[in-house]
Design a protein around this motif. Sequence first.
Motif, PDB file in Angstrom:
ATOM      1  N   LYS A  92       2.479   1.724  -3.420  1.00 50.17           N
ATOM      2  CA  LYS A  92       1.521   2.259  -4.396  1.00 50.17           C
ATOM      3  C   LYS A  92       1.325   3.756  -4.177  1.00 50.17           C
TER       4      LYS A  92
ATOM      5  N   ILE B 218       1.713   0.287 -10.440  1.00 46.14           N
ATOM      6  CA  ILE B 218       0.651   0.062  -9.455  1.00 46.14           C
ATOM      7  C   ILE B 218      -0.140  -1.189  -9.824  1.00 46.14           C
TER       8      ILE B 218
ATOM      9  N   LEU C 290       1.574  -4.200  -8.510  1.00 42.54           N
ATOM     10  CA  LEU C 290       1.401  -4.232  -7.053  1.00 42.54           C
ATOM     11  C   LEU C 290      -0.016  -4.644  -6.680  1.00 42.54           C
ATOM     12  N   ASP C 291      -0.997  -4.250  -7.485  1.00 46.43           N
ATOM     13  CA  ASP C 291      -2.377  -4.683  -7.244  1.00 46.43           C
ATOM     14  C   ASP C 291      -2.491  -6.202  -7.335  1.00 46.43           C
TER      15      ASP C 291
ATOM     16  N   THR D  58       0.838  -1.206   0.000  1.00 45.04           N
ATOM     17  CA  THR D  58       0.000   0.000   0.000  1.00 45.04           C
ATOM     18  C   THR D  58       0.871   1.253   0.000  1.00 45.04           C
TER      19      THR D  58
ATOM     20  N   HIS E 136       2.182   6.831  -6.788  1.00 49.01           N
ATOM     21  CA  HIS E 136       1.204   7.887  -7.066  1.00 49.01           C
ATOM     22  C   HIS E 136       1.815   9.275  -6.812  1.00 49.01           C
TER      23      HIS E 136
ATOM     24  N   LYS F  86       9.039   4.409  -2.944  1.00 46.32           N
ATOM     25  CA  LYS F  86       8.557   3.242  -3.688  1.00 46.32           C
ATOM     26  C   LYS F  86       9.553   2.102  -3.570  1.00 46.32           C
TER      27      LYS F  86
END
Length: 133
Positions: free
Chosen positions: A39, A98, A101-102, A36, A43, A50
């Motif tokens: 991510k 991202i 990572l999701d 989290t 962003h 990161k």
Amino acid sequence: MSLPNPYQSYQNNSVQTASPGELTLMLYNGCLKFITQAKQAIHNKNLQEKNTNCLKAQKIIQELMVTLNMDAPVSQTLMPMYDYLNRLLIDANVQGSIEILDEVESFVTEFRDTWKEVIQINRRQQYGQGGRV
């Protein structure tokens, strides 16, 4: 002389008194926390943050790999999955993705939820119906 941090003391005590099953649950939760944060760093375009959080998530997956009991049949399935997640974390870090990572987050969440259910079942069997995590 500095005062001890009560939160840090609580965390240390929690880890030292946790069962192996609870430690594994803590590792899954920690991995999800770092994913989290990674991510959010992507962003925010914070490359250092990161990288740091992706590496922390990788270290947790590697710890899960090292602690597998390879005599257990489920470990034969988990090892390649953990290896896959580790490689995805590397890719996510390099690409700043991202989406990758999701995908990792989805797998780790599923592992965590399953592991939590196993702990609850074991507690109910051991202590009766009142066992909760």
